[in-house]
Design an enzyme around this catalytic site. Structure first.
Site, PDB file in Angstrom:
ATOM      1  NE  ARG A  62      10.987  31.795  29.589  1.00 46.62           N
ATOM      2  CZ  ARG A  62      10.022  31.276  30.366  1.00 46.62           C
ATOM      3  NH1 ARG A  62      10.095  30.002  30.742  1.00 46.62           N
ATOM      4  NH2 ARG A  62       9.002  31.991  30.763  1.00 46.62           N
ATOM      5  CE1 TYR A 116      37.073  34.545  23.558  1.00 50.56           C
ATOM      6  CE2 TYR A 116      35.213  34.103  25.010  1.00 50.56           C
ATOM      7  CZ  TYR A 116      35.777  34.815  23.966  1.00 50.56           C
ATOM      8  OH  TYR A 116      35.038  35.771  23.331  1.00 50.56           O
ATOM      9  CG  ASP A 188      35.784  27.097  24.297  1.00 56.76           C
ATOM     10  OD1 ASP A 188      35.570  26.809  23.107  1.00 56.76           O
ATOM     11  OD2 ASP A 188      35.735  28.258  24.733  1.00 56.76           O
ATOM     12  CE  LYS A 213      34.040  33.819  18.342  1.00 57.58           C
ATOM     13  NZ  LYS A 213      34.699  33.311  19.516  1.00 57.58           N
TER      14      LYS A 213
HETATM   15  C1  PLP Z   1      34.591  33.665  20.854  1.00 55.56           C
HETATM   16  C2  PLP Z   1      34.876  32.547  21.764  1.00 55.56           C
HETATM   17  C3  PLP Z   1      33.974  32.185  22.758  1.00 55.56           C
HETATM   18  C4  PLP Z   1      32.743  32.987  23.059  1.00 55.56           C
HETATM   19  O1  PLP Z   1      31.800  32.997  22.066  1.00 55.56           O
HETATM   20  P1  PLP Z   1      30.750  34.171  21.896  1.00 55.56           P
HETATM   21  O2  PLP Z   1      29.751  33.559  20.987  1.00 55.56           O
HETATM   22  O3  PLP Z   1      31.498  35.328  21.308  1.00 55.56           O
HETATM   23  O4  PLP Z   1      30.189  34.486  23.242  1.00 55.56           O
HETATM   24  C5  PLP Z   1      34.270  31.086  23.539  1.00 55.56           C
HETATM   25  N1  PLP Z   1      35.401  30.391  23.372  1.00 55.56           N
HETATM   26  C6  PLP Z   1      36.302  30.722  22.433  1.00 55.56           C
HETATM   27  C7  PLP Z   1      37.528  29.894  22.316  1.00 55.56           C
HETATM   28  C8  PLP Z   1      36.084  31.807  21.612  1.00 55.56           C
HETATM   29  O5  PLP Z   1      37.001  32.164  20.708  1.00 55.56           O
END
Ligand code: PLP
Length: 402
Positions: A62, A116, A188, A213
């Site tokens: 973990r 988001y 973010d 992403k």
């Molecule tokens: C897709 C996304 C997330 C979340 O990511 P996941 O890996 O799909 O949980 C967070 N912030 C932004 C701006 C995103 O486009």
């Protein structure tokens, strides 16, 4: 690994980060260490492992193994000011992990109104259930943000450019106000990555990314990260361990592979996006292109001041029309897959309807015609741009002739 990592530029760190000889052995990449149990040579080593809780020490699955440690170390290497990086099973898990590390019942979280959607839902759902109140503020109104701070405000969640509508907020100004009032700031930074926006260097406390992403980059994994300086990194780590967060070594190896080519992909996708966004701006079917790299986009001047790179993700708004016309356009696209996520090697498209996920800012934006409200978001991949433009051109024709 290179002997002078502190002197390397980001493009070099993308290549050298996390490649310790004890993790890579005689090959280029760290092995995939699939492990729950870590074996100890004797009782003394077992006691030692249990007593210490440090990065890069064997204990139990973990807490990861060299594959995950190598990825975390490589991410830390490209995030100036970071003492460490926590990995999470998704970007949403990273946002939750960061917010739960700093918020307590009774606190108020200030959140940018273009965050988001799942971040918003977290504020109004999970966090509310834990006695934390979320208040939204206009991303472009720094004075409004300052005015929204109250006794109970503990943290602020930023995002730039914002999801779907792409406004670039004045992150350094907001972060400075937050710090002066004793708030912890988190951002973010999935859109730009630290290559385009070094979050901690710009005065923010916690840098969050969805690795799903750009870092993954190939649409084959889910992961998230949060990086911070020493004190907050320790809190992120404690909280993640308490929540039992761990990522698979196979996914970590894929993410590490994606990371090595991040800079090259971002450069190419930024150039392609600029070309396609510029082409869209001249189309009669398009009311507005929301692409931070273009002068018309909200906060473009701030983007120019603060960012050193872009990416392939942007939106545009159709001139008039309706959902049926937009569906004809999207359905006619052949090279753009219809689907969530972005930042992969392949181009994607989704419809954009920001109105229901706005608390304090209007949609359409002030100054836009009320009829111009149906949006489209494109994630530009690595295809030839002439082919992508031809695809869009075909789709506009299909939209006009039902
Ligand atoms: C897709 C996304 C997330 C979340 O990511 P996941 O890996 O799909 O949980 C967070 N912030 C932004 C701006 C995103 O486009």
């Amino acid at each position: 690994m290179a002997k002078h990592p502190d002197k390397q530029n980001p493009a070099t760190r993308l290549v050298t980060g996390g490649r310790r000889p004890e993790w890579t052995g005689a090959v280029v990449n760290p092995a995939v260490w699939r492990a729950s149990t870590h074996l100890y040579p004797d009782m003394a080593a077992l006691d030692d492992g249990a007593r210490r809780n440090e990065d890069g020490r064997f204990f139990y699955g973990r807490r990861g193994s060299p594959t995950q440690w190598a990825l975390a170390e490589a991410l830390t290497a490209i995030e100036p000011g970071a003492a460490g990086t926590m990995l999470y099973p998704s970007g949403v898990a990273a946002i939750a992990g960061a917010l739960m590390a700093v918020l307590r019942p009774g606190d108020v979280l200030l959140m940018t109104d273009n965050a988001y959607d799942p971040s918003r839902a977290m504020g109004m759902g999970l966090l509310r259930d834990f006695g934390i109140e979320t208040r939204f503020f206009d991303p472009m109104d720094v004075a409004g943000f300052a005015a929204a701070i109250c006794e109970r405000s503990r943290a602020v969640l930023l995002e730039a450019p914002g999801s779907l509508t792409m406004e670039v907020q004045d992150v350094p100004a907001i972060a400075a106000i937050a710090r002066a009032h004793g708030l912890i700031s988190a951002m973010d930074n999935t859109w730009a990555s630290p290559l385009g926006f070094p979050v901690l260097e710009r005065g923010v406390d916690i840098a969050i990314m969805s690795l799903t992403k750009h870092v993954g980059g190939h649409s084959d994994l889910m992961m998230g990260s949060a990086a911070a300086g020493p004190e907050l990194y320790a809190r992120l780590r404690r909280t993640a361990q308490a929540l039992g967060q761990v990522v698979s070594p196979d996914d970590a190896a894929l993410a590490l592979r994606g990371l090595r080519t991040l800079g090259t992909r971002l450069q190419r996708q930024t150039a392609s996006a600029l070309e396609i966004a510029g082409w869209l701006e001249l189309r009669p079917e398009v009311a507005r292109v929301l692409c931070p790299m273009l002068p018309e986009s909200p906060g473009h001047n701030i983007w120019r001041r603060d960012f050193t790179g872009g990416c392939g993700l942007f939106s545009f708004i159709l001139k008039g029309g309706d959902t049926a016309a937009r569906a004809r356009f999207i359905d006619a696209l052949e090279l753009f897959g219809i689907g969530y996520s972005w930042g992969g090697y392949e181009s994607l498209v989704v419809p954009v309807d920001p109105a229901p996920i706005r608390a304090v800012t209007p949609w359409p934006f002030a100054g836009m015609a009320p009829a111009d409200r149906f949006g489209v978001r494109l994630s530009i991949g690595l295809e030839d741009t002439a082919d992508l433009i031809a695809d869009l051109d075909r789709a506009f024709a299909a939209m006009a002739a039902p």
